[in-house]
Design an enzyme around this catalytic site. Structure first.
Site, PDB file in Angstrom:
ATOM      1  NE  ARG A 248     -17.526  -3.558 -16.821  1.00 40.29           N
ATOM      2  CZ  ARG A 248     -17.214  -4.473 -15.899  1.00 40.29           C
ATOM      3  NH1 ARG A 248     -17.754  -5.667 -15.917  1.00 40.29           N
ATOM      4  NH2 ARG A 248     -16.354  -4.183 -14.932  1.00 40.29           N
ATOM      5  CD  GLU A 277     -24.408  -4.218 -14.569  1.00 39.92           C
ATOM      6  OE1 GLU A 277     -23.716  -4.124 -13.540  1.00 39.92           O
ATOM      7  OE2 GLU A 277     -24.084  -4.917 -15.528  1.00 39.92           O
ATOM      8  CG  HIS A 299     -22.042  -7.207 -12.813  1.00 43.05           C
ATOM      9  ND1 HIS A 299     -21.782  -5.951 -13.295  1.00 43.05           N
ATOM     10  CD2 HIS A 299     -20.837  -7.826 -12.814  1.00 43.05           C
ATOM     11  CE1 HIS A 299     -20.495  -5.818 -13.559  1.00 43.05           C
ATOM     12  NE2 HIS A 299     -19.896  -6.948 -13.262  1.00 43.05           N
TER      13      HIS A 299
HETATM   14  N1  LIG Z   1     -19.138 -10.113 -15.356  1.00 46.46           N
HETATM   15  C1  LIG Z   1     -18.136  -9.886 -14.514  1.00 46.46           C
HETATM   16  O1  LIG Z   1     -18.326  -9.858 -13.305  1.00 46.46           O
HETATM   17  C2  LIG Z   1     -16.748  -9.688 -15.044  1.00 46.46           C
HETATM   18  C3  LIG Z   1     -15.631 -10.110 -14.307  1.00 46.46           C
HETATM   19  C4  LIG Z   1     -14.363  -9.935 -14.864  1.00 46.46           C
HETATM   20  C5  LIG Z   1     -14.202  -9.336 -16.111  1.00 46.46           C
HETATM   21  N2  LIG Z   1     -15.295  -8.899 -16.786  1.00 46.46           N
HETATM   22  C6  LIG Z   1     -15.186  -8.275 -18.118  1.00 46.46           C
HETATM   23  O2  LIG Z   1     -14.728  -9.266 -19.047  1.00 46.46           O
HETATM   24  C7  LIG Z   1     -14.087  -8.626 -20.160  1.00 46.46           C
HETATM   25  C8  LIG Z   1     -12.771  -9.317 -20.475  1.00 46.46           C
HETATM   26  O3  LIG Z   1     -11.886  -9.135 -19.397  1.00 46.46           O
HETATM   27  P1  LIG Z   1     -10.364  -9.638 -19.522  1.00 46.46           P
HETATM   28  O4  LIG Z   1      -9.781  -9.512 -18.172  1.00 46.46           O
HETATM   29  O5  LIG Z   1     -10.310 -10.924 -20.244  1.00 46.46           O
HETATM   30  O6  LIG Z   1      -9.754  -8.489 -20.457  1.00 46.46           O
HETATM   31  P2  LIG Z   1      -8.420  -8.584 -21.331  1.00 46.46           P
HETATM   32  O7  LIG Z   1      -7.967  -7.176 -21.510  1.00 46.46           O
HETATM   33  O8  LIG Z   1      -7.478  -9.591 -20.757  1.00 46.46           O
HETATM   34  O9  LIG Z   1      -8.937  -9.186 -22.740  1.00 46.46           O
HETATM   35  C9  LIG Z   1      -9.725  -8.454 -23.638  1.00 46.46           C
HETATM   36  C10 LIG Z   1      -9.363  -8.921 -25.048  1.00 46.46           C
HETATM   37  O10 LIG Z   1     -10.261  -8.308 -25.969  1.00 46.46           O
HETATM   38  C11 LIG Z   1      -9.513  -8.020 -27.164  1.00 46.46           C
HETATM   39  N3  LIG Z   1     -10.205  -7.023 -27.965  1.00 46.46           N
HETATM   40  C12 LIG Z   1     -10.235  -5.666 -27.815  1.00 46.46           C
HETATM   41  N4  LIG Z   1     -10.996  -5.115 -28.775  1.00 46.46           N
HETATM   42  C13 LIG Z   1     -11.467  -6.139 -29.545  1.00 46.46           C
HETATM   43  C14 LIG Z   1     -12.312  -6.214 -30.695  1.00 46.46           C
HETATM   44  N5  LIG Z   1     -12.846  -5.115 -31.233  1.00 46.46           N
HETATM   45  N6  LIG Z   1     -12.562  -7.418 -31.232  1.00 46.46           N
HETATM   46  C15 LIG Z   1     -12.037  -8.544 -30.704  1.00 46.46           C
HETATM   47  N7  LIG Z   1     -11.224  -8.540 -29.613  1.00 46.46           N
HETATM   48  C16 LIG Z   1     -10.952  -7.359 -29.040  1.00 46.46           C
HETATM   49  C17 LIG Z   1      -8.169  -7.562 -26.655  1.00 46.46           C
HETATM   50  O11 LIG Z   1      -7.175  -7.689 -27.648  1.00 46.46           O
HETATM   51  C18 LIG Z   1      -7.952  -8.530 -25.482  1.00 46.46           C
HETATM   52  O12 LIG Z   1      -7.223  -9.679 -25.890  1.00 46.46           O
HETATM   53  C19 LIG Z   1     -13.967  -7.155 -19.763  1.00 46.46           C
HETATM   54  O13 LIG Z   1     -15.013  -6.431 -20.360  1.00 46.46           O
HETATM   55  C20 LIG Z   1     -14.161  -7.171 -18.237  1.00 46.46           C
HETATM   56  O14 LIG Z   1     -14.632  -5.947 -17.737  1.00 46.46           O
HETATM   57  C21 LIG Z   1     -16.566  -9.079 -16.297  1.00 46.46           C
HETATM   58  O1  LIG Z   2     -15.220  -5.367 -12.749  1.00 49.91           O
HETATM   59  C1  LIG Z   2     -15.277  -6.395 -12.072  1.00 49.91           C
HETATM   60  O2  LIG Z   2     -14.338  -6.787 -11.362  1.00 49.91           O
HETATM   61  C2  LIG Z   2     -16.466  -7.276 -12.167  1.00 49.91           C
HETATM   62  O3  LIG Z   2     -17.350  -6.766 -13.116  1.00 49.91           O
HETATM   63  C3  LIG Z   2     -17.126  -7.498 -10.816  1.00 49.91           C
HETATM   64  O4  LIG Z   2     -17.498  -6.337 -10.136  1.00 49.91           O
HETATM   65  P1  LIG Z   2     -18.085  -6.432  -8.615  1.00 49.91           P
HETATM   66  O5  LIG Z   2     -16.910  -6.308  -7.687  1.00 49.91           O
HETATM   67  O6  LIG Z   2     -19.006  -5.286  -8.520  1.00 49.91           O
HETATM   68  O7  LIG Z   2     -18.746  -7.763  -8.457  1.00 49.91           O
END
Ligand SMILES: NC(=O)c1ccc[n+]([C@@H]2O[C@H](COP(=O)([O-])OP(=O)(O)OC[C@H]3O[C@@H](n4cnc5c(N)ncnc54)[C@H](O)[C@@H]3O)[C@@H](O)[C@H]2O)c1
Ligand SMILES: O=C(O)[C@H](O)COP(=O)(O)O
Length: 610
Positions: A248, A277, A299
């Site tokens: 994020r 964004e 994104h």
């Molecule tokens: N770019 C995209 O389109 C996209 C798509 C999917 C997910 N994401 C993002 O990816 C990230 C991870 O998603 P996820 O499903 O793996 O989440 P998740 O909850 O499975 O994993 C997050 C991990 O971060 C750890 N954590 C929390 N605080 C922390 C800290 N201060 N230091 C170290 N570790 C810490 C937690 O213990 C957990 O294991 C999220 O921010 C999510 O929004 C982005």
């Molecule tokens: O939160 C999510 O699932 C991802 O960041 C992707 O978002 P989007 O559906 O806008 O691509």
């Protein structure tokens, strides 16, 4: 649930009155096909906010991605709305509080795009290592600059993973296949899963920064991770290191990253997410995007055909479940208790959630890996021992334990998935019942939590929220001693939860709002000192409880004060101790908290938000 689930309701004229679902964004047709059989499906892309507002009243369900802003006023206008489904993970575009108040269930798809996000991270990793973006631009510009665009190999390099959750682990497995060495920092990672993926969990973030040739961020965006990587953190990294962010915008401070790239103290970056964004022209994110050492994407982490199919099917199935009166599998805000158990257990559900949250904030270290090795024993005492089910209490406790360290959109814990979530997070929670008379006179039931730390973890334990005073040799000198058990007891009176024991202290306070918990020597003047510091910081005290130390009795193996910091206290010290619990009208910053630690006779100070 099966796709054939019937959700049609017969209208008074005998015709089928099918519930209506509105889809104002592009959602993959694979899931929508499941809805057509029993719902009236309206795909209406391109509606203005006003148009949406006007028609929402006619719909039972709304399916969105990230563009539709589900504000409190839109949700309130949805008089028939029972579910808002987010075809993806992030629900930052949905007013969750408003939805909860209105009884609208919000669901998402926490698993559906994990692989896509992980693969996109690998794409950025390789693109940054081999200058793919710059090379493509140069070639399209009619140039042939082979010697200028020499890259590096990732094989044998160290990938530092910040946040070893679903995406982080998937990235680790893929990067392992590329021959990378894997290190991670995550206080709540599952050690067995990490070991299976050949990931070494390092005890501090600094070690990760120092080791990483590539640092990849996969934490949630929550208060404690906002700006987590700033100038100080970047300066601990090798000048040859590259930073990747597919989590994020805002977890990495964009100005600090831009400065480090310009100064040459960081060699490159791959960025998919931005604080705003789309970024506004001329802002820091736009400058980062333009930087020659940056590969940037708009994104796109979740934007694959497969992920969109997954999230679409996932949320459409949940819409069908909810409209047919069943529990969804990934509710972000749904009540974690079934209606028939609601009345009896509801106040205890609140109590257990508060006890879990209090444990994590007060006792559990957040910058070491020791919670992984904690065993939680919950004992339901008195009349609670005869409850038909304790599943809602278990779920509430797990939710409470994890909520201080998770983003609301990734914390989908209910009675359906609580055991699975606990297992995934490596939390061992035992439940037992005791019909013994409860300790609090006049109340028929109480709950006791005993958390036992594995001695292996105790030496390094230190919570960010609880500080140990070094001004008191008696306590500082005892740090090496291990804490074997930490205790919290609670009860409910007139539907209000109370904490009646915290560590070694017998007390009685309502766990609510921001609270300052101080352990100090029981000497005159301590209350005045704390009151004066808070007053100077403009913080009002709403309530105050002072608990003298509990003496004798059943204390087992507790060798530190109330154990708040997970470190040694004053075993053997002759001086009496007391616990001061203050309800505050607003947050206390670190400066105030640390200045309290420096006070004579002050042993521990923690701030918890309940
Ligand atoms: N770019 C995209 O389109 C996209 C798509 C999917 C997910 N994401 C993002 O990816 C990230 C991870 O998603 P996820 O499903 O793996 O989440 P998740 O909850 O499975 O994993 C997050 C991990 O971060 C750890 N954590 C929390 N605080 C922390 C800290 N201060 N230091 C170290 N570790 C810490 C937690 O213990 C957990 O294991 C999220 O921010 C999510 O929004 C982005
Ligand atoms: O939160 C999510 O699932 C991802 O960041 C992707 O978002 P989007 O559906 O806008 O691509």
């Amino acid at each position: 649930m099966s796709h054939q689930q019937t959700v049609a309701v017969n209208g008074h004229n005998g015709h089928s009155a099918r519930p209506k679902v509105l889809i104002p964004e592009k959602v993959s047709p694979d899931g929508l096909a499941l809805l057509n059989e029993s719902l009236e499906v309206h795909e209406r892309q391109g509606l203005s906010a006003d148009e949406l507002h006007e028609i929402i009243g006619g719909y039972d369900a709304l399916i969105v991605r990230s563009e539709t802003k589900c504000t409190a006023s839109l949700l309130a206008a949805g008089k028939k709305l029972r579910v808002v489904a987010r075809a993806g993970v992030g629900v930052d575009n949905v007013d969750l509080d408003a939805a909860t108040k209105l009884g609208i269930i919000v669901v998402n798809s926490p698993q559906g795009n994990i692989n896509a996000a992980a693969e996109h991270t690998i794409a950025l990793l390789m693109a940054v290592a081999r200058n793919v973006g710059a090379a493509s631009l140069s070639l399209k510009g009619g140039k042939w600059e082979r010697s200028k665009l020499v890259g590096i190999e990732v094989k044998g390099k160290t990938l530092g993973i910040l946040g070893l959750g679903k995406v982080g682990l998937t990235v680790a497995r893929a990067a392992g296949g590329l021959g990378m060495k894997l290190s991670a920092f995550d206080p709540y990672a599952n050690p067995a899963l990490a070991a299976a993926a050949n990931v070494e969990i390092v005890p501090t973030m600094d070690e990760l920064f120092e080791q990483a040739d590539f640092l990849t961020i996969h934490t949630p965006m929550i208060a404690s991770t906002k700006g987590l990587i700033g100038s100080a953190e970047l300066s601990k990294m090798k000048p040859t290191a590259r930073v990747l962010n597919v989590a994020r915008g805002g977890i990495v401070d964009e100005s600090a990253l831009l400065e480090a790239l310009e100064a040459g103290t960081i060699a490159g970056a791959g960025i998919d997410v931005f604080t705003s964004e789309p970024p506004k022209p001329g802002d820091t994110a736009s400058k980062l995007i333009q930087h020659p050492k940056v590969v940037a994407t708009p994104h796109l982490g979740a934007s694959t055909m497969e992920a969109q199919e997954n999230v679409s099917i996932d949320v459409c199935e949940q819409v069908l479940s909810i409209l047919s009166g069943q529990l969804p599998r990934s509710a972000v805000n749904a009540p974690i208790i079934l209606p028939e158990e609601y009345r009896t257990l509801r106040p205890f559900v609140t109590l257990l959630e508060k006890m879990g949250s209090l444990y994590t904030q007060h006792f559990s270290p957040s910058n070491t890996a020791s919670q992984l090795r904690t065993t939680f024993d919950l004992t339901y005492e008195g009349s609670l021992a005869s409850a038909n089910t304790t599943k809602p209490l278990f779920a509430a406790f797990v939710k409470g334990l994890l909520s201080p360290i998770s983003s609301p959109d990734s914390l989908n814990i209910n009675i359906v998935n609580a055991e699975l979530v606990a297992k995934e997070r490596g939390l061992l929670v035992n439940e037992s019942r005791s019909r013994d008379r409860v300790e609090q006179e006049g109340y028929s039931a109480s709950v006791t939590l005993r958390a036992r730390l594995d001695p292996r973890s105790s030496s390094a334990s230190r919570t960010r929220r609880t500080e140990i005073s070094t001004a008191n040799p008696a306590s500082a000198g005892e740090r090496r001693k291990k804490i074997e058990e930490q205790v919290i007891t609670g009860f409910v009176s007139h539907n209000t939860p109370y904490i009646s024991r915290l560590g070694r202290f017998t007390t009685s306070f309502v766990p609510e709002g921001t609270m300052l918990i101080c352990r100090n020597y029981d000497e005159p003047g301590k209350i005045g000192v704390v009151g004066a510091k808070l007053g100077k910081a403009g913080v009002n005290i709403r309530s105050m409880t002072v608990a003298p130390i509990e003496t004798g009795g059943e204390e087992v193996g507790v060798t530190a004060g109330d154990g708040g910091a997970g470190e040694g206290g004053a075993e053997g010290a002759k001086q009496r101790e007391a616990l001061m619990i203050l309800g505050l009208d607003r947050a206390v910053d670190d400066v105030v908290r640390k200045s309290l630690i420096g006070e004579e006779g002050m042993l521990e100070v923690s701030v918890v938000v309940l």
